[in-house]
Design a protein around this motif. Structure first.
Motif, PDB file in Angstrom:
ATOM      1  N   ILE A  90       0.876  -1.169   0.000  1.00 23.08           N
ATOM      2  CA  ILE A  90       0.000   0.000   0.000  1.00 23.08           C
ATOM      3  C   ILE A  90       0.911   1.216   0.000  1.00 23.08           C
ATOM      4  CG2 ILE A  90      -1.836   1.216   1.220  1.00 23.08           C
ATOM      5  CD1 ILE A  90      -2.250  -1.655   2.643  1.00 23.08           C
ATOM      6  N   SER A 110       0.464   8.701  -0.648  1.00 22.28           N
ATOM      7  CA  SER A 110       0.989   9.871  -1.350  1.00 22.28           C
ATOM      8  C   SER A 110       0.084  11.068  -1.104  1.00 22.28           C
ATOM      9  CB  SER A 110       1.112   9.603  -2.854  1.00 22.28           C
ATOM     10  OG  SER A 110      -0.168   9.436  -3.420  1.00 22.28           O
ATOM     11  N   ASP A 156       1.036  13.270  -6.872  1.00 22.23           N
ATOM     12  CA  ASP A 156       1.445  12.342  -7.918  1.00 22.23           C
ATOM     13  C   ASP A 156       2.599  11.425  -7.512  1.00 22.23           C
ATOM     14  OD1 ASP A 156      -0.470  13.353  -9.622  1.00 22.23           O
ATOM     15  OD2 ASP A 156       0.885  14.851 -10.472  1.00 22.23           O
ATOM     16  N   PRO A 200       4.785   8.953  -5.030  1.00 23.01           N
ATOM     17  CA  PRO A 200       4.654   8.116  -3.836  1.00 23.01           C
ATOM     18  C   PRO A 200       5.564   8.611  -2.712  1.00 23.01           C
ATOM     19  CG  PRO A 200       5.758   6.935  -5.614  1.00 23.01           C
ATOM     20  CD  PRO A 200       5.365   8.267  -6.148  1.00 23.01           C
ATOM     21  N   PHE A 241      -3.859  10.253  -0.597  1.00 17.34           N
ATOM     22  CA  PHE A 241      -4.282   9.096  -1.373  1.00 17.34           C
ATOM     23  C   PHE A 241      -3.550   7.843  -0.912  1.00 17.34           C
ATOM     24  CE2 PHE A 241      -4.468  12.867  -3.989  1.00 17.34           C
ATOM     25  CZ  PHE A 241      -5.743  12.806  -4.527  1.00 17.34           C
ATOM     26  N   ASP A 280      -2.680   3.994  -2.709  1.00 16.75           N
ATOM     27  CA  ASP A 280      -2.750   3.094  -3.855  1.00 16.75           C
ATOM     28  C   ASP A 280      -2.448   1.685  -3.375  1.00 16.75           C
ATOM     29  OD1 ASP A 280      -3.086   4.623  -6.491  1.00 16.75           O
ATOM     30  OD2 ASP A 280      -1.539   5.789  -5.467  1.00 16.75           O
ATOM     31  N   PHE A 332      -1.452  -2.322  -4.311  1.00 15.11           N
ATOM     32  CA  PHE A 332      -0.747  -3.122  -5.315  1.00 15.11           C
ATOM     33  C   PHE A 332      -0.750  -4.590  -4.908  1.00 15.11           C
ATOM     34  CE2 PHE A 332       0.873   1.135  -5.580  1.00 15.11           C
ATOM     35  CZ  PHE A 332       0.988   1.362  -6.952  1.00 15.11           C
ATOM     36  N   ASN A 391      -1.234  -2.264  -9.942  1.00 11.68           N
ATOM     37  CA  ASN A 391      -2.136  -1.419  -9.164  1.00 11.68           C
ATOM     38  C   ASN A 391      -3.532  -2.020  -9.229  1.00 11.68           C
ATOM     39  OD1 ASN A 391      -3.934   0.665  -8.328  1.00 11.68           O
ATOM     40  ND2 ASN A 391      -2.295   2.135  -8.652  1.00 11.68           N
ATOM     41  N   ALA A 397      -7.264   2.402  -5.793  1.00 10.04           N
ATOM     42  CA  ALA A 397      -6.799   3.616  -5.128  1.00 10.04           C
ATOM     43  C   ALA A 397      -7.960   4.253  -4.395  1.00 10.04           C
ATOM     44  CB  ALA A 397      -6.217   4.588  -6.141  1.00 10.04           C
ATOM     45  N   LYS A 417      -9.082   8.003  -2.127  1.00 10.15           N
ATOM     46  CA  LYS A 417      -8.796   9.346  -1.631  1.00 10.15           C
ATOM     47  C   LYS A 417      -9.146   9.339  -0.150  1.00 10.15           C
ATOM     48  CE  LYS A 417      -9.806  14.178  -2.566  1.00 10.15           C
ATOM     49  NZ  LYS A 417     -10.561  15.094  -3.437  1.00 10.15           N
ATOM     50  N   ASP A 466     -13.611   5.875  -2.857  1.00 12.62           N
ATOM     51  CA  ASP A 466     -13.042   5.161  -3.989  1.00 12.62           C
ATOM     52  C   ASP A 466     -13.608   5.604  -5.328  1.00 12.62           C
ATOM     53  OD1 ASP A 466     -14.853   2.016  -3.528  1.00 12.62           O
ATOM     54  OD2 ASP A 466     -15.548   4.052  -3.771  1.00 12.62           O
TER      55      ASP A 466
END
Length: 76
Positions: free
Chosen positions: A17, A20, A23, A25, A44, A46, A48, A54, A57, A59, A74
């Motif tokens: 996880i 960020s 944009d 990480p 955020f 993301d 994986f 990915n 993701a 917010k 989401d």
């Protein structure tokens, strides 16, 4: 749709996880507890899988957004 972190299923599926604020990480988490504990410091997350793909993701929404506690959105 807003979700509470404890019930968000991607935590159980993801191997990594990444938190960020935009944009780029900023921090990699390898477990659900650490990601939830530190999520408020990021904008955020993301998710994986074990192959680095990915898989989703979210917010991060929190008290600053007028909410009571931490939530994930989401659909942003």
């Amino acid at each position: 749709m807003l979700h509470k972190p404890e019930t968000y299923s991607l935590f159980d599926t993801a191997k990594f996880i990444v938190g960020s604020s935009g944009d780029a990480p900023e921090r990699v988490f390898t477990d659900k507890a650490s990601a939830i504990e530190n999520a408020a410091g990021y904008g955020f997350l993301d998710f994986f899988d074990k192959d680095g793909m990915n898989i989703g993701a979210v917010k991060i929404k929190d008290e600053q957004d007028g909410l009571d506690g931490l939530y994930f959105e989401d659909s942003f």
